[in-house]
Write an enzyme that holds these catalytic residues in place. Structure first.
Site, PDB file in Angstrom:
ATOM      1  N   ASP A 237       0.852  -1.185   0.000  1.00 53.35           N
ATOM      2  CA  ASP A 237       0.000   0.000   0.000  1.00 53.35           C
ATOM      3  C   ASP A 237       0.897   1.248   0.000  1.00 53.35           C
ATOM      4  OD1 ASP A 237      -2.377   1.435   0.191  1.00 53.35           O
ATOM      5  OD2 ASP A 237      -2.407   1.366   2.388  1.00 53.35           O
TER       6      ASP A 237
ATOM      7  N   ASP B 233       3.007   4.749  -5.447  1.00 57.75           N
ATOM      8  CA  ASP B 233       2.400   6.064  -5.233  1.00 57.75           C
ATOM      9  C   ASP B 233       3.442   7.137  -5.504  1.00 57.75           C
ATOM     10  OD1 ASP B 233       1.264   8.388  -4.446  1.00 57.75           O
ATOM     11  OD2 ASP B 233       0.829   7.781  -2.384  1.00 57.75           O
TER      12      ASP B 233
ATOM     13  N   GLU C  37      -1.400   5.984  -8.263  1.00 58.86           N
ATOM     14  CA  GLU C  37      -2.249   7.072  -7.747  1.00 58.86           C
ATOM     15  C   GLU C  37      -2.042   8.329  -8.574  1.00 58.86           C
ATOM     16  OE1 GLU C  37      -2.380   7.617  -3.489  1.00 58.86           O
ATOM     17  OE2 GLU C  37      -2.420   9.797  -3.657  1.00 58.86           O
TER      18      GLU C  37
ATOM     19  N   THR D   4     -12.479   4.587   5.501  1.00 62.70           N
ATOM     20  CA  THR D   4     -12.993   4.823   6.864  1.00 62.70           C
ATOM     21  C   THR D   4     -13.856   6.076   6.911  1.00 62.70           C
ATOM     22  OG1 THR D   4     -11.126   3.764   7.943  1.00 62.70           O
ATOM     23  CG2 THR D   4     -12.291   5.430   9.235  1.00 62.70           C
TER      24      THR D   4
ATOM     25  N   THR E 104      -8.087   2.658   9.169  1.00 65.84           N
ATOM     26  CA  THR E 104      -8.366   3.285  10.464  1.00 65.84           C
ATOM     27  C   THR E 104      -9.576   2.661  11.172  1.00 65.84           C
ATOM     28  OG1 THR E 104      -7.534   5.320   9.471  1.00 65.84           O
ATOM     29  CG2 THR E 104      -8.688   5.530  11.571  1.00 65.84           C
TER      30      THR E 104
HETATM   31  P1  13P Z   1      -8.427   4.718   6.036  1.00 70.27           P
HETATM   32  O1  13P Z   1      -7.382   4.596   7.105  1.00 70.27           O
HETATM   33  O2  13P Z   1      -9.034   6.070   6.018  1.00 70.27           O
HETATM   34  O3  13P Z   1      -9.443   3.634   6.128  1.00 70.27           O
HETATM   35  O4  13P Z   1      -7.690   4.589   4.624  1.00 70.27           O
HETATM   36  C1  13P Z   1      -7.039   3.406   4.307  1.00 70.27           C
HETATM   37  C2  13P Z   1      -6.326   3.528   3.022  1.00 70.27           C
HETATM   38  O5  13P Z   1      -6.740   4.214   2.112  1.00 70.27           O
HETATM   39  C3  13P Z   1      -5.094   2.733   2.853  1.00 70.27           C
HETATM   40  O6  13P Z   1      -4.434   3.019   1.672  1.00 70.27           O
END
Ligand code: 13P
Length: 279
Positions: free
Chosen positions: A84, A106, A136, A210, A232
């Site tokens: 990620d 990214d 991205e 989130t 999150t």
């Molecule tokens: P949140 O922490 O807002 O759920 O986002 C997670 C995210 O986009 C990981 O790349």
């Protein structure tokens, strides 16, 4: 079974649903997510940020941990192990060499030309090894891995260039979502989301899942979102339960403390998956 994200996301695009991406932080989280998704019999993407990989020891440790769990827990669903927000070619290469099946590069903080150049280098390396690539464009702000940044929305013409010139497998266009908690109601640009989706053949990814209300998630899926990232919300669900447990008991066994949040994580995973996949 470890898979890249290509087929599972194309199926999601064909059938208008979103595959859940849950970020993992340790052995227990990974185990809880895999067990819950196995009981739902649905594919899952395990997201590993650079910070989380470092926390757990490194990409090879994470890769071997996931492979071990798939074997020992008899997991039969498709599982994608995904970097990620990889910030460089070197990070993505290291994860691919360690056995990750998918990476996000990214390079969104760079100007478009540079974003294209870095992303293309990652795609060339990844595709030769059967690994899928997400990129991205614009910039998704908010707070992630303790780093805070502001949002710049994606533009259709730039999305088209990035996809056509790099041959990526999925695209995360910044359209108003943020990492971490929202101040007030999220303000997503659904019109541009739909335009991007209609003009491109690749599945779109929504970061910052989130705190986006269910009705907006549904709308995003109808506008072409096929992967939704959640981090999150699982952390908060786990933390609330563990805090209560610690305050209410004298327990000091870390297995008891960490697993007091197991049910909360599994319930969240189920709730999100059912919503994203129209179950
Ligand atoms: P949140 O922490 O807002 O759920 O986002 C997670 C995210 O986009 C990981 O790349």
């Amino acid at each position: 079974m470890l898979v890249n994200s290509k087929e599972i996301l194309l199926d999601a695009k064909r059938n208008q649903y979103a595959v859940p991406h849950f970020n993992i932080n340790n052995l227990e989280w990974t185990k809880y997510i895999l067990e819950e998704m196995e009981s739902l019999q649905k594919p899952v993407i395990l997201g590993v940020s650079e910070g989380a990989a470092k926390y757990m020891g490194g990409f090879l440790t994470v890769s071997n941990m996931v492979k071990g769990l798939l074997h020992d827990l008899n997991i039969t669903i498709p599982v994608c192990l995904h970097v990620d927000h990889g910030t460089s070619f070197e990070t993505c290469k290291c994860a691919i060499d360690a056995g990750f099946t998918s990476v996000m590069i990214d390079a969104s903080k760079h100007p478009l030309e540079e974003n294209i150049e870095i992303t293309k280098k990652v795609v060339d390396y990844a595709h030769k090894r059967g690994v899928s690539v997400e990129a991205e464009i614009g910039h998704i702000g908010g707070t992630e891995d303790n780093i805070t940044s502001s949002t710049t929305n994606a533009r259709l013409d730039e999305c088209i260039r990035l996809v056509e010139e790099t041959n990526i497998d999925s695209l995360a266009p910044a359209l108003g979502s943020v990492h971490g908690l929202y101040k007030g109601e999220p303000n997503l640009d659904f019109k541009t989301m739909k335009e991007i989706s209609e003009n491109l053949s690749v599945p779109l990814v929504l970061h910052g899942g989130t705190g986006i209300p269910d009705y907006q998630i549904k709308e995003a899926i109808s506008c072409g979102i096929n992967k939704i990232n959640i981090n999150t919300e699982l952390q908060i669900a786990w933390h609330d339960k563990v805090k209560k447990y610690i305050n209410a008991t004298e327990a000091y066994d870390p297995r008891k403390i960490i697993s007091s949040g197991e049910k909360a994580i599994k319930e969240k995973v189920k709730e999100k998956t059912e919503m994203f996949m129209n179950l």
